[in-house]
Design a protein around this motif. Structure first.
Motif, mmCIF file in Angstrom:
data_model
loop_
_atom_site.group_PDB
_atom_site.id
_atom_site.type_symbol
_atom_site.label_atom_id
_atom_site.label_comp_id
_atom_site.label_asym_id
_atom_site.label_seq_id
_atom_site.Cartn_x
_atom_site.Cartn_y
_atom_site.Cartn_z
ATOM 1 N N PHE A 199 0.069 13.606 -0.682
ATOM 2 C CA PHE A 199 -0.431 14.115 0.598
ATOM 3 C C PHE A 199 -0.315 15.638 0.661
ATOM 4 N N TYR A 200 0.810 16.157 0.171
ATOM 5 C CA TYR A 200 0.984 17.617 0.172
ATOM 6 C C TYR A 200 -0.070 18.275 -0.729
ATOM 7 N N TYR A 201 -0.237 17.741 -1.935
ATOM 8 C CA TYR A 201 -1.172 18.333 -2.892
ATOM 9 C C TYR A 201 -2.593 18.371 -2.333
ATOM 10 N N LYS A 202 -2.989 17.323 -1.650
ATOM 11 C CA LYS A 202 -4.356 17.244 -1.141
ATOM 12 C C LYS A 202 -4.592 18.083 0.119
ATOM 13 N N THR A 203 -3.515 18.432 0.823
ATOM 14 C CA THR A 203 -3.682 19.176 2.080
ATOM 15 C C THR A 203 -3.102 20.580 2.033
ATOM 16 N N GLY A 204 -2.195 20.851 1.095
ATOM 17 C CA GLY A 204 -1.589 22.172 0.994
ATOM 18 C C GLY A 204 -0.608 22.474 2.099
ATOM 19 N N ALA A 248 3.026 -7.997 -3.110
ATOM 20 C CA ALA A 248 1.854 -7.909 -3.982
ATOM 21 C C ALA A 248 0.621 -7.447 -3.215
ATOM 22 N N VAL A 249 0.382 -8.059 -2.057
ATOM 23 C CA VAL A 249 -0.799 -7.709 -1.261
ATOM 24 C C VAL A 249 -0.698 -6.272 -0.754
ATOM 25 N N SER A 250 0.469 -5.914 -0.227
ATOM 26 C CA SER A 250 0.666 -4.556 0.307
ATOM 27 C C SER A 250 0.496 -3.511 -0.786
ATOM 28 N N ALA A 251 1.057 -3.791 -1.962
ATOM 29 C CA ALA A 251 0.980 -2.840 -3.068
ATOM 30 C C ALA A 251 -0.459 -2.640 -3.525
ATOM 31 N N VAL A 252 -1.198 -3.734 -3.669
ATOM 32 C CA VAL A 252 -2.587 -3.646 -4.148
ATOM 33 C C VAL A 252 -3.450 -2.885 -3.145
ATOM 34 N N VAL A 253 -3.337 -3.235 -1.864
ATOM 35 C CA VAL A 253 -4.135 -2.560 -0.838
ATOM 36 C C VAL A 253 -3.758 -1.088 -0.751
ATOM 37 N N SER A 254 -2.447 -0.805 -0.836
ATOM 38 C CA SER A 254 -1.981 0.581 -0.777
ATOM 39 C C SER A 254 -2.545 1.401 -1.930
ATOM 40 N N ILE A 255 -2.495 0.851 -3.122
ATOM 41 C CA ILE A 255 -3.001 1.563 -4.300
ATOM 42 C C ILE A 255 -4.498 1.824 -4.171
ATOM 43 N N LEU A 256 -5.244 0.805 -3.735
ATOM 44 C CA LEU A 256 -6.701 0.971 -3.581
ATOM 45 C C LEU A 256 -7.027 2.057 -2.554
ATOM 46 N N LEU A 257 -6.309 2.046 -1.441
ATOM 47 C CA LEU A 257 -6.546 3.058 -0.408
ATOM 48 C C LEU A 257 -6.145 4.444 -0.886
ATOM 49 N N MET A 258 -5.029 4.525 -1.634
ATOM 50 C CA MET A 258 -4.591 5.819 -2.166
ATOM 51 C C MET A 258 -5.596 6.368 -3.174
ATOM 52 N N VAL A 259 -6.146 5.489 -4.004
ATOM 53 C CA VAL A 259 -7.153 5.910 -4.986
ATOM 54 C C VAL A 259 -8.386 6.430 -4.250
ATOM 55 N N TRP A 260 -8.803 5.706 -3.199
ATOM 56 C CA TRP A 260 -9.952 6.157 -2.406
ATOM 57 C C TRP A 260 -9.667 7.512 -1.770
ATOM 58 N N TYR A 261 -8.477 7.650 -1.211
ATOM 59 C CA TYR A 261 -8.113 8.919 -0.572
ATOM 60 C C TYR A 261 -8.107 10.052 -1.594
ATOM 61 N N TRP A 262 -7.551 9.798 -2.755
ATOM 62 C CA TRP A 262 -7.480 10.820 -3.808
ATOM 63 C C TRP A 262 -8.878 11.266 -4.233
ATOM 64 N N ARG A 263 -9.758 10.290 -4.445
ATOM 65 C CA ARG A 263 -11.105 10.601 -4.939
ATOM 66 C C ARG A 263 -11.996 11.219 -3.872
ATOM 67 N N SER A 264 -11.804 10.847 -2.618
ATOM 68 C CA SER A 264 -12.688 11.314 -1.559
ATOM 69 C C SER A 264 -12.237 12.627 -0.930
ATOM 70 N N THR A 265 -11.020 13.052 -1.273
ATOM 71 C CA THR A 265 -10.493 14.301 -0.708
ATOM 72 C C THR A 265 -10.532 15.398 -1.758
ATOM 73 N N SER A 266 -11.147 16.497 -1.432
ATOM 74 C CA SER A 266 -11.301 17.588 -2.400
ATOM 75 C C SER A 266 -9.958 18.212 -2.754
ATOM 76 N N ASN A 267 -9.879 18.735 -3.972
ATOM 77 C CA ASN A 267 -8.663 19.409 -4.419
ATOM 78 C C ASN A 267 -8.621 20.842 -3.896
ATOM 79 N N LEU A 268 -7.443 21.335 -3.663
ATOM 80 C CA LEU A 268 -7.265 22.713 -3.219
ATOM 81 C C LEU A 268 -6.893 23.588 -4.408
ATOM 82 N N GLU A 269 -7.176 24.850 -4.290
ATOM 83 C CA GLU A 269 -6.821 25.800 -5.334
ATOM 84 C C GLU A 269 -5.418 26.351 -5.055
#
Length: 277
Positions: A199-204, A248-269
């Motif tokens: 979260f820190y890396y993606k928002t600075g 198991a369910v919480s972990a899978v859903v969490s990982i999928l959402l985190m992957v989506w968040y990572w990919r859909s949020t631009s990186n900062l310099e």
């Protein structure tokens, strides 16, 4: 290797301040409550934690955190211009990120319960949870202090010195887990630290990570006040098998959402220009 020296000093400073709290707690507590000396002499650690004045404990720990932040800031490891910024904080993505984080933490707590990882500071947490100032410290002030220290002071300073995001996040998470010194917190805080680091890396800034941290601690405080020590996920759900399914369910859903968040949020310099002037 030089780029890692100052960030490592962050942890050293933080630990030194916490040790000072440990040295001051007992004598100051004896001054406030003369009967505390009898508990101290008994050598019963559980009784000692229960008898500790929660206002004193929360106040000294908070003071140690503030002094840590002041020292870290003096080392130019906190960028005050951006630490509370709102870059990449679109409402929809923030909601997804928080849901992903909470589900991930639920899975982590379930794993800790299944493997019966011990909690040696349970009495301290419960003691603080019964006092208004203690609750404020646990639920709000503590998380903000820790985010300034571990996310801004370590992840941020490493990123600004050219360290890769993965390395910066993992280093911070490992240190975040280790400094807690409590088996269940070492395990949980390390994995939680990875989520907070992302979260820190993606928002600075520490805004999103602090919100999640506050939510998690607040839920823990509520649980401590509403449930007794015998209440577990297993007792609520009706057995370890259901806890395993929940994990198991919480972990899978969490990982999928985190992957989506990572990919859909631009990186900062991040670079030297982001360092405090």
């Amino acid at each position: 290797m030089k780029k890692y020296i100052k960030p490592v000093l962050v942890v050293v400073i933080y630990l030194v301040m916490q040790l000072l709290v440990g040295f001051l707690l007992a004598p100051l507590n004896c001054l406030i409550d003369p009967e505390f000396s009898n508990v101290l002499m008994s050598g019963d650690s559980q009784a000692l934690m229960s008898a500790m004045n929660p206002i004193l404990l929360a106040s000294l720990t908070f003071l140690a955190g503030v002094l840590s932040i002041a020292a870290i800031s003096a080392l130019r490891l906190i960028c005050w211009k951006t630490v509370f910024g709102c870059r990449n904080l679109q409402v929809g993505k923030v909601v997804v990120a928080l849901v992903a984080g909470l589900l991930g933490i639920l899975a982590i707590n379930g794993i800790a319960e299944v493997f019966e990882i011990s909690n040696t500071l349970e009495d301290v947490f419960e003691n603080l949870s019964k006092n208004v100032w203690g609750i404020l410290f646990l639920a709000v002030l503590g998380p903000i202090v820790e985010e300034l220290v571990f996310r801004e002071g370590i992840v941020g300073s490493l990123l600004r010195r050219g360290v890769s995001p993965l390395v910066a996040i993992v280093i911070s998470a490992l240190l975040f887990g280790l400094v807690h010194g409590n088996p269940i917190q070492i395990f949980a805080a390390t994995f939680i630290g990875i989520i907070l680091g992302v979260f820190y890396y993606k928002t600075g800034s520490i805004v999103l990570s602090a919100i999640l941290h506050i939510c998690v601690n607040s839920l823990s405080v509520i649980t401590a006040n509403v449930c007794d020590k015998e209440t577990t996920l297993s007792s609520i759900l009706g057995g370890d098998i259901y806890v395993s399914i929940l994990v198991a369910v919480s972990a899978v859903v969490s990982i999928l959402l985190m992957v989506w968040y990572w990919r859909s949020t631009s990186n900062l310099e991040y670079g030297q220009e982001s360092l405090v002037e």
